[in-house]
Design an enzyme around this catalytic site. Structure first.
Site, mmCIF file in Angstrom:
data_model
loop_
_atom_site.group_PDB
_atom_site.id
_atom_site.type_symbol
_atom_site.label_atom_id
_atom_site.label_comp_id
_atom_site.label_asym_id
_atom_site.label_seq_id
_atom_site.Cartn_x
_atom_site.Cartn_y
_atom_site.Cartn_z
ATOM 1 N N CYS A 330 0.832 -1.196 0.000
ATOM 2 C CA CYS A 330 0.000 0.000 0.000
ATOM 3 C C CYS A 330 0.873 1.255 0.000
ATOM 4 O O CYS A 330 1.540 1.542 -0.978
ATOM 5 C CB CYS A 330 -0.982 -0.026 1.167
ATOM 6 S SG CYS A 330 -2.380 1.097 0.935
ATOM 7 N N HIS A 425 -3.595 -5.540 0.888
ATOM 8 C CA HIS A 425 -3.289 -5.924 2.267
ATOM 9 C C HIS A 425 -3.657 -7.392 2.463
ATOM 10 O O HIS A 425 -4.620 -7.883 1.890
ATOM 11 C CB HIS A 425 -4.098 -5.082 3.261
ATOM 12 C CG HIS A 425 -3.666 -3.658 3.327
ATOM 13 N ND1 HIS A 425 -2.542 -3.250 4.004
ATOM 14 C CD2 HIS A 425 -4.223 -2.534 2.804
ATOM 15 C CE1 HIS A 425 -2.419 -1.927 3.903
ATOM 16 N NE2 HIS A 425 -3.423 -1.475 3.179
#
Length: 491
Positions: A330, A425
């Site tokens: 991310c 994630h």
């Protein structure tokens, strides 16, 4: 309702245990936390963002999580400002004063509507408080503790952590700072994280019950159960899961970003055989690891500038010429690229920044937030499931090998011989991929390969929930719990 004498006394884990206990006993049960401040979030099936604890509790309850279970989520961004997420979607960035003075009361109808919908669907609601109900300076705007108990007519069980010391003082002090109506709601006490001989505690419990006229419903022994955490206090305890020692075959250095978020991404690494995980906050600590992980962050730009200021950026650039493997997740993925464009000042003061330059991508920050569960196949051939939660959009300047191809045909990230960058994630929660990843490192180092026969993350979580059920059920007076609920005990 489970409330605590302080943060990190074990409220979330006890709520998780109760959700699984009630579900196993045949009841339809759901978790609820009106307002949650958390660094780790959970993405619901419809793309809503809630606190990770309520997502985990819903899973323990054997139901799908919804945004009604945590209608307000606060995600700290730094400088007393938090992102306010209402019913799973970005609402605004607010400072603490504006939130307390202008927002709390206007949002209460939304909280009540969530409670009403849950009450219509489920037999039992397990409410979780936040921090302590006795914060005198905050009580007039506290909608996460006693106000919720009053709204739902809930029996409150007060939890204290004996491991941190002063358990009797914290319990008595909390009760003394409650008003009469609040104190009347406390129907039981749990002493949590106990180590040692319970017989040595019996005299103290007898005194406590006589002094408060409130029964101690359980003394829960400490258990290292693998339940995902949600806040930064839990992050510090990750360091204790494995000691910082040289006997580990594979050294993983995780960059401890100031605004680190969704650090549950790292949990599986602590269970991987022969892998040592350490958190790095300075160039001196970086050393020469086998793997560097730059995790997610609530503020990519500020944390990238911190990388520069600490010298860690320069250390990473030097190490990339060695055999080190690098993973960016991310915000960490964004930092691995060439450019961070923040012309709308979404992440900070605005402007364009030159990033690490290890991947040929350019990231532009926009107001629209991407929150979605995803599934796909990694370029290594492994099934990947996880979730995206980010503001930036990253584009490659030249053709690249994507890390993942999603089921809908989209692709994500960049994969090279030594670098993985991804917005997804939870990649390490895909245990077959994780075992493959570290086996490749083992092979390169001449180490024995570890078996690829491994439980899935879902199977591991189910084992943890069942272990938690049996552990808490054994040490908690469930007969009294069911009496408080006015429900018949089924087991």
């Amino acid at each position: 309702m489970i409330q605590g004498t302080a943060s990190d006394v074990g409220k979330s884990v006890l709520c998780t245990a109760l959700c699984r206990i009630f579900a196993n006993d045949g009841y339809q049960v759901a978790p609820f936390k009106s307002q949650n401040m958390a660094l780790n979030s959970y993405i619901t099936q419809d793309g809503g963002e809630i606190g990770r604890a309520q997502g985990v509790q819903a899973e323990a309850a054997k139901i799908e999580a919804t945004t009604d279970m945590n209608p307000i989520l606060l995600k700290p961004k730094g400088e007393m400002v938090s992102e306010v997420i209402l019913h799973g979607k970005h609402y605004a960035n607010m400072d603490a004063m504006s939130y307390r003075e202008n927002f709390v009361e206007t949002v209460m109808p939304e909280v009540r509507a969530s409670l009403k919908r849950l009450a219509q669907q489920y037999d039992v609601l397990v409410l979780e408080g936040a921090g302590s109900p006795a914060e005198i300076n905050l009580k007039n705007r506290d909608i996460a503790n006693m106000r919720m108990a009053h709204e739902t007519d809930a029996a409150v069980i007060l939890v204290a952590d004996i491991e941190r010391g002063g358990v009797f003082a914290s319990l008595i002090g909390t009760l003394m700072l409650l008003d009469d109506a609040e104190r009347a709601r406390v129907k039981g006490i749990i002493i949590n994280k106990f180590r040692g001989m319970k017989e040595l505690l019996d005299s103290g419990i007898e005194w406590l019950e006589n002094y408060t006229n409130i029964p101690v419903l359980g003394v829960i022994p400490y258990i290292d159960v693998q339940i995902e955490a949600e806040d930064s206090m839990a992050l510090s305890s990750l360091r204790l899961k494995k000691p910082l020692a040289s006997e580990f075959d594979i050294d993983v250095a995780v960059i401890r970003l100031p605004h680190i978020s969704n650090f549950t991404d790292l949990d599986p690494l602590f269970e991987e055989p022969g892998v040592g995980v350490r958190f790095v906050s300075s160039i001196r600590e970086l050393k020469k690891p086998d793997v560097i992980i730059i995790p997610g962050t609530k503020n990519t730009v500020e944390d990238f500038l911190w990388l520069q200021e600490t010298g860690i950026m320069q250390g990473i650039l030097q190490l990339q010429h060695t055999e080190v493997q690098i993973v960016g997740i991310c915000g960490g993925y964004q930092m691995l690229g060439e450019t961070l464009r923040d012309e709308q000042a979404i992440e900070g003061k605005g402007g364009t920044y030159l990033a690490l330059g290890l991947l040929p991508i350019e990231t532009t920050f926009i107001q629209e937030k991407q929150t979605v569960q995803v599934t796909g196949i990694s370029c290594t051939g492994h099934e990947i499931s996880g979730y995206e939660i980010h503001l930036g959009r990253s584009e490659a300047r030249v053709p690249v090998q994507p890390f993942i191809e999603f089921a809908d045909g989209r692709t994500d990230g960049v994969y090279t011989e030594k670098i993985i960058g991804t917005y997804v994630h939870g990649i390490f929660q895909n245990r077959a991929f994780t075992r493959h990843y570290f086996n490749k490192i083992r092979d390169n180092k001449g180490l024995p390969i570890v078996s690829t026969e491994i439980l899935s993350d879902f199977e591991r979580r189910e084992q943890a929930y069942e272990m938690l059920d049996q552990h808490v059920r054994t040490h908690l007076n469930m007969t009294k719990i069911y009496e408080l609920l006015a429900l018949e005990r089924t087991s």
